[in-house]
Design an enzyme around this catalytic site. Structure first.
Site, PDB file in Angstrom:
ATOM      1  N   GLY A 225       0.836  -1.203   0.000  1.00 41.29           N
ATOM      2  CA  GLY A 225       0.000   0.000   0.000  1.00 41.29           C
ATOM      3  C   GLY A 225       0.864   1.244   0.000  1.00 41.29           C
ATOM      4  N   ASP A 255      -4.793  -4.061  -8.308  1.00 42.50           N
ATOM      5  CA  ASP A 255      -4.896  -4.486  -9.714  1.00 42.50           C
ATOM      6  C   ASP A 255      -4.198  -3.485 -10.632  1.00 42.50           C
ATOM      7  OD1 ASP A 255      -6.446  -6.592  -8.791  1.00 42.50           O
ATOM      8  OD2 ASP A 255      -8.285  -5.409  -8.955  1.00 42.50           O
TER       9      ASP A 255
HETATM   10  O1  RIB Z   1      -9.395  -5.799  -6.541  1.00 41.40           O
HETATM   11  C1  RIB Z   1     -10.597  -5.088  -6.658  1.00 41.40           C
HETATM   12  C2  RIB Z   1     -11.631  -5.962  -7.257  1.00 41.40           C
HETATM   13  O2  RIB Z   1     -11.943  -6.999  -6.360  1.00 41.40           O
HETATM   14  C3  RIB Z   1     -12.944  -5.279  -7.536  1.00 41.40           C
HETATM   15  O3  RIB Z   1     -13.007  -4.766  -8.839  1.00 41.40           O
HETATM   16  C4  RIB Z   1     -13.967  -6.376  -7.291  1.00 41.40           C
HETATM   17  O4  RIB Z   1     -14.681  -6.711  -8.414  1.00 41.40           O
HETATM   18  C5  RIB Z   1     -13.180  -7.546  -6.741  1.00 41.40           C
HETATM   19  O5  RIB Z   1     -12.926  -8.475  -7.703  1.00 41.40           O
END
Ligand code: RIB
Length: 310
Positions: A225, A255
């Protein structure tokens, strides 16, 4: 004919239903939320979109449902330049994720996997030629574990490097079946689950990451983070510092990190520089609301990098 893409993302897609709240409701309580935002999400789709917005050629192997959400998800992939020839349809609901973001920008996420739970090892084998012609395979854990293991095996058999983001943390993940990965990228929670060790302090995290590396995975990258990331490899340990920002919504920040890291890794092979850029990209994403809505394009990210150097 083989697609010859840069990155094959084999994973989930979800519809994110994001409620902005002051606090979580107590049992039996009805609370009014401050705001609502619907976005395309799912860890696999998010990582694919981030890499594609930065300029990678991305193939996505995923399953959508047979409901109103599916067409929008497929359109979203296509609008973002992702190869949808391996987006499959299932007689099930699409994946959905109710998400709650509080005033301190912390999020709580529920996932209903729906069609994602039907992505099978056979689906991976059916796409073998196209996956094998990519330069990196990117995986997460919102699809069945057997499918993840199959993708790792396929990557190994074709000499395609594999990156596993073991998220969300899954107690059933078998370490001996993910040894074939080249990169594993957990956060602190996932690292604790993988090793059974505490990850409360940086020292704890160093120790747990070292134990994870002993399994034989060449690159262990722990996302921290606002504290950046820790990278362990046979060249030693590196702690890459975080970038201080005012966070508005941290949904999808991990992500964004993986998508950006994958994009730069494939282009340059320079792990350290790719990590530095991924930290900046992910930090930028938390300053904006939404999931994929907060992921910068290549041009937008260039100007973020420019601002950071000014
Ligand atoms: O990492 C975030 C994601 O986790 C979100 O977009 C949600 O859909 C879950 O998959």
């Amino acid at each position: 004919m083989r697609t010859g893409k840069d990155i094959a993302v084999i994973g989930s897609n979800m519809v994110d239903l994001i409620s902005y709240i002051r606090r979580m409701p107590r049992e039996g309580e009805t609370l009014e939320a401050l705001d609502f935002h619907m976005d395309c999400g799912g860890k696999g789709a998010n990582q694919a979109i981030a890499a594609s917005r930065l300029g990678s050629r991305v193939l996505m192997l995923t399953r959508v449902g047979n409901d109103v959400f599916a067409a929008n998800t497929v359109d979203n992939f296509a609008r973002n330049g992702i190869d949808t020839s391996h987006v499959l349809t299932t007689e099930a609901s699409s994946g959905v994720a109710p998400i709650f973001v509080d005033e301190d920008s912390r999020n709580s996420i529920l996932i209903i996997k729906g069609a994602n739970g039907h992505l099978s090892p056979d689906d991976v084998r059916d796409a073998e030629d196209d996956i094998a012609s990519c330069r990196l395979i990117v995986l997460q854990l919102e699809i069945p574990l057997e499918t993840v293991y199959e993708a790792i095996t396929l990557g190994r058999s074709h000499g395609v490097p594999v990156l596993l983001n073991p998220a969300p943390a899954d107690p059933d993940l078998q370490l001996e079946r993910i040894r074939g990965c080249d990169y594993i990228v957990p956060n602190e929670t996932e690292l604790a689950m993988l090793t059974g060790m505490p990850t409360d302090t940086l020292d704890d995290i160093h120790r747990a990451a070292a134990v994870l590396r002993e399994t034989g995975i060449p690159n262990v990258i722990v996302t921290l983070g606002e504290q950046g990331a820790l990278w362990l490899s046979d060249t030693g340990e590196r702690h890459l510092p975080g970038i201080p920002v005012t966070a508005r919504d941290t949904t999808g920040a991990g992500d964004a990190f993986i998508g950006c890291f994958s994009h730069h890794l494939v282009r340059t092979g320079d792990v350290e520089r790719s990590l530095e850029l991924a930290i900046r990209y992910s930090a930028d994403s938390v300053t904006k609301r939404g999931t994929q809505a907060s992921f910068a394009t290549a041009e937008e990210f260039d100007s973020v990098l420019q601002d950071l150097t000014d």
